[in-house]
Design a protein around this motif. Structure first.
Motif, short mmCIF file in Angstrom:
data_model
loop_
_atom_site.label_atom_id
_atom_site.label_comp_id
_atom_site.label_asym_id
_atom_site.label_seq_id
_atom_site.Cartn_x
_atom_site.Cartn_y
_atom_site.Cartn_z
N ARG A 1 0.82 -1.21 0.00
CA ARG A 1 0.00 0.00 0.00
C ARG A 1 0.86 1.27 0.00
O ARG A 1 0.36 2.35 -0.35
N VAL A 2 2.10 1.12 0.41
CA VAL A 2 3.02 2.25 0.36
C VAL A 2 3.68 2.37 -1.00
O VAL A 2 3.79 3.46 -1.57
N THR A 3 4.12 1.25 -1.54
CA THR A 3 4.84 1.28 -2.82
C THR A 3 3.92 1.49 -4.01
O THR A 3 4.37 1.95 -5.06
N ASP A 4 2.62 1.16 -3.85
CA ASP A 4 1.70 1.28 -4.98
C ASP A 4 1.18 2.70 -5.17
O ASP A 4 0.52 2.98 -6.18
N ARG A 5 1.44 3.59 -4.24
CA ARG A 5 0.96 4.95 -4.37
C ARG A 5 2.14 5.91 -4.49
O ARG A 5 3.26 5.59 -4.05
N PRO A 6 1.95 7.06 -5.12
CA PRO A 6 3.08 8.01 -5.24
C PRO A 6 3.49 8.56 -3.88
O PRO A 6 2.65 8.98 -3.09
N VAL A 7 4.77 8.54 -3.62
CA VAL A 7 5.33 9.06 -2.37
C VAL A 7 6.19 10.27 -2.71
O VAL A 7 7.07 10.18 -3.58
N PRO A 8 5.97 11.41 -2.07
CA PRO A 8 6.80 12.60 -2.35
C PRO A 8 8.28 12.29 -2.15
O PRO A 8 8.65 11.51 -1.26
N PRO A 9 9.14 12.87 -2.98
CA PRO A 9 10.58 12.56 -2.88
C PRO A 9 11.16 12.84 -1.50
O PRO A 9 11.98 12.06 -1.01
N GLU A 10 10.72 13.94 -0.85
CA GLU A 10 11.29 14.25 0.45
C GLU A 10 10.88 13.22 1.50
O GLU A 10 11.64 12.92 2.43
N VAL A 11 9.68 12.65 1.34
CA VAL A 11 9.24 11.61 2.28
C VAL A 11 10.01 10.32 2.03
O VAL A 11 10.47 9.66 2.98
N ALA A 12 10.16 9.93 0.76
CA ALA A 12 10.90 8.72 0.45
C ALA A 12 12.34 8.82 0.92
O ALA A 12 12.91 7.86 1.47
N THR A 13 12.95 9.99 0.74
CA THR A 13 14.32 10.18 1.20
C THR A 13 14.42 10.08 2.71
O THR A 13 15.37 9.49 3.25
N THR A 14 13.44 10.63 3.41
CA THR A 14 13.45 10.58 4.88
C THR A 14 13.25 9.15 5.36
O THR A 14 13.89 8.72 6.34
N VAL A 15 12.36 8.38 4.72
CA VAL A 15 12.19 6.97 5.09
C VAL A 15 13.51 6.22 4.94
O VAL A 15 13.92 5.47 5.84
N TYR A 16 14.17 6.44 3.83
CA TYR A 16 15.46 5.78 3.59
C TYR A 16 16.48 6.18 4.66
O TYR A 16 17.22 5.33 5.18
N SER A 17 16.51 7.46 5.01
CA SER A 17 17.47 7.93 6.00
C SER A 17 17.19 7.35 7.38
O SER A 17 18.11 6.99 8.12
N VAL A 18 15.90 7.23 7.74
CA VAL A 18 15.54 6.65 9.04
C VAL A 18 16.02 5.21 9.12
O VAL A 18 16.64 4.78 10.11
N VAL A 19 15.76 4.43 8.07
CA VAL A 19 16.18 3.03 8.07
C VAL A 19 17.71 2.92 8.07
O VAL A 19 18.29 2.12 8.81
N GLN A 20 18.36 3.74 7.28
CA GLN A 20 19.82 3.68 7.20
C GLN A 20 20.47 4.02 8.54
O GLN A 20 21.37 3.32 9.01
N GLU A 21 20.02 5.09 9.17
CA GLU A 21 20.60 5.49 10.46
C GLU A 21 20.31 4.45 11.53
O GLU A 21 21.17 4.15 12.38
#
Length: 411
Positions: free
Chosen positions: A284-304
């Motif tokens: 349900r997350v991947t099938d809908r458009p996610v703003p770039p700043e949100v996607a980047t923040t999700v990636y940063s949270v997981v990475q950190e």
């Protein structure tokens, strides 16, 4: 060469022309001391080559240096075989220029290349005195002076200038870094101001249309012009900020760092060198458009969070990453990273979680002595989200972030 000369500033062009106009006549006058016309012409050529190497552009510099050194050595060898040689000067202007070439070589080139080129030019400078007629104690004294004093002084001057350039570069980089941090904090405010104006004007137009009031072409054109102006200002602000924040020496990324599809690769790489890790990425997350700043923040949270788990999760046997919509608020994403690492005592004897410096957050914001979760908290809050980190009731560590799927509604 001509293109490189034209690329220099007008002041540099004038300075090079003045130095060349002043030294070339001296080189010609010294060449006239040679007893043979061919040797005189060769002396002028080697002096001109040394002068060319001194002002050569960076990409042609080492080639020009090698040519100048080789030509100078070759002329010296030829003159030692002639029955007649200059009586008073071997080419003092050429010698001074060669010493300056050594200084520039040490200042600009990489260490190994600087050593090789400096050795070649030093050899040409030392052998230069063999061109004169009298081989006596004075000649050996001059050669010794060049070896002991002139060449080392040129090298030391080059090292001093190299050190000054390094310190200046670091100082400039520190200033740029502070500017990047300042602009990073202000970027959201600058762009949000213009985007908010766009949203407000668009809502006003829609409200007027829904109310049944017909708008004249002039009013509609004026409103669209205001929206266009605000959009252009927002775009200009972003371009100005990005030009400062971007490191010109680093290659541009070929894909966004925050692409949600990259989470699989990120978790797989973590599991290779760390404890086993799993990723639950809700469709349900991947099938809908996610703003770039949100996607980047999700990636940063997981990475950190994975980085902290690798550093501090002593004895962890599993790490779980979940990215899914909030069950009660569908327009928000939940990012949860948990592990079962054991607690460990800190240096003062009190028991803390493996989060170490990035200790638990309070009030919906990550706080503590470390910069990882603190900076991440600022980034999450910048898009209207919340993040917390702390010990799990059953043991281990948990990082939880709640992010909006539509950032426009949060500002």
């Amino acid at each position: 060469m001509i293109a490189a000369f034209r690329s220099r500033s007008r002041a540099q062009q004038i300075l090079i022309c003045l130095i060349g106009a002043g030294l070339l006549p001296l080189i010609v006058l010294e060449g006239r001391n040679a007893p043979y016309v061919a040797v005189a012409a060769a002396t002028v050529v080697t002096g001109a080559l040394a002068l060319l190497a001194l002002f050569a552009p960076e990409r042609w510099f080492w080639q020009c240096v090698l040519v100048a050194a080789a030509a100078s050595c070759a002329l010296t060898v030829v003159q030692t075989q002639l029955p007649q040689r200059p009586e008073n000067t071997p080419g003092m202007v050429e010698l001074c220029v060669l010493l300056l070439v050594i200084t520039r070589t040490v200042r600009r080139c990489r260490p190994l290349k600087a050593i090789a080129l400096s050795a070649a030019v030093s050899c040409a400078a030392v052998l230069l005195f063999l061109r004169i007629e009298a081989w006596d104690d004075t000649l050996y004294l001059l050669i010794s002076f060049v070896i002991v004093c002139a060449v080392p002084c040129a090298v030391v001057l080059g090292l001093a200038l190299r050190l000054r350039d390094t310190m200046r570069t670091r100082e400039i980089e520190d200033v740029r870094q502070s500017q990047r941090l300042e602009y990073a904090r202000e970027l959201h405010d600058f762009v949000a101001h213009h985007v908010t104006a766009i949203v407000a004007q668009t809502k006003a137009a829609r409200f007027t249309a829904d109310a049944g009031h017909a708008q004249s072409p002039e009013d509609l054109d004026r409103m669209l012009a205001q929206i266009e102006q605000a959009g252009a200002q927002a775009l200009g602000s972003m371009r100005a900020m990005v030009s400062v924040l971007r490191d010109p020496g680093a290659p541009a990324a070929t894909r966004p760092a925050g692409d949600l599809g990259g989470l699989h690769t990120l978790v797989e790489k973590f599991a290779v060198a760390g404890p086993p890790a799993t990723l639950a990425l809700d469709p349900r997350v991947t099938d809908r458009p996610v703003p770039p700043e949100v996607a980047t923040t999700v990636y940063s949270v997981v990475q950190e969070s994975l980085t902290n788990a690798r550093k501090h999760a002593a004895g962890a046997t599993r790490v779980e990453v979940r990215v899914e919509p909030h069950p009660d608020v569908p327009d928000r994403i939940e990012v949860t990273v948990t592990d079962d690492g054991r607690r460990r005592p800190d240096e003062e004897g009190r028991s803390v979680a493996h989060g170490g410096e990035d200790d638990a957050a309070s009030g919906g914001r990550a706080t503590g002595g470390g910069y990882g979760l603190v900076g991440l908290g600022e980034r999450v809050e910048g898009i209207g989200g919340r993040i917390s980190a702390g010990e799990r009731p059953g043991g281990g560590w948990r990082v939880h972030a709640l992010l909006p799927l539509d950032t426009l509604t949060t500002h």
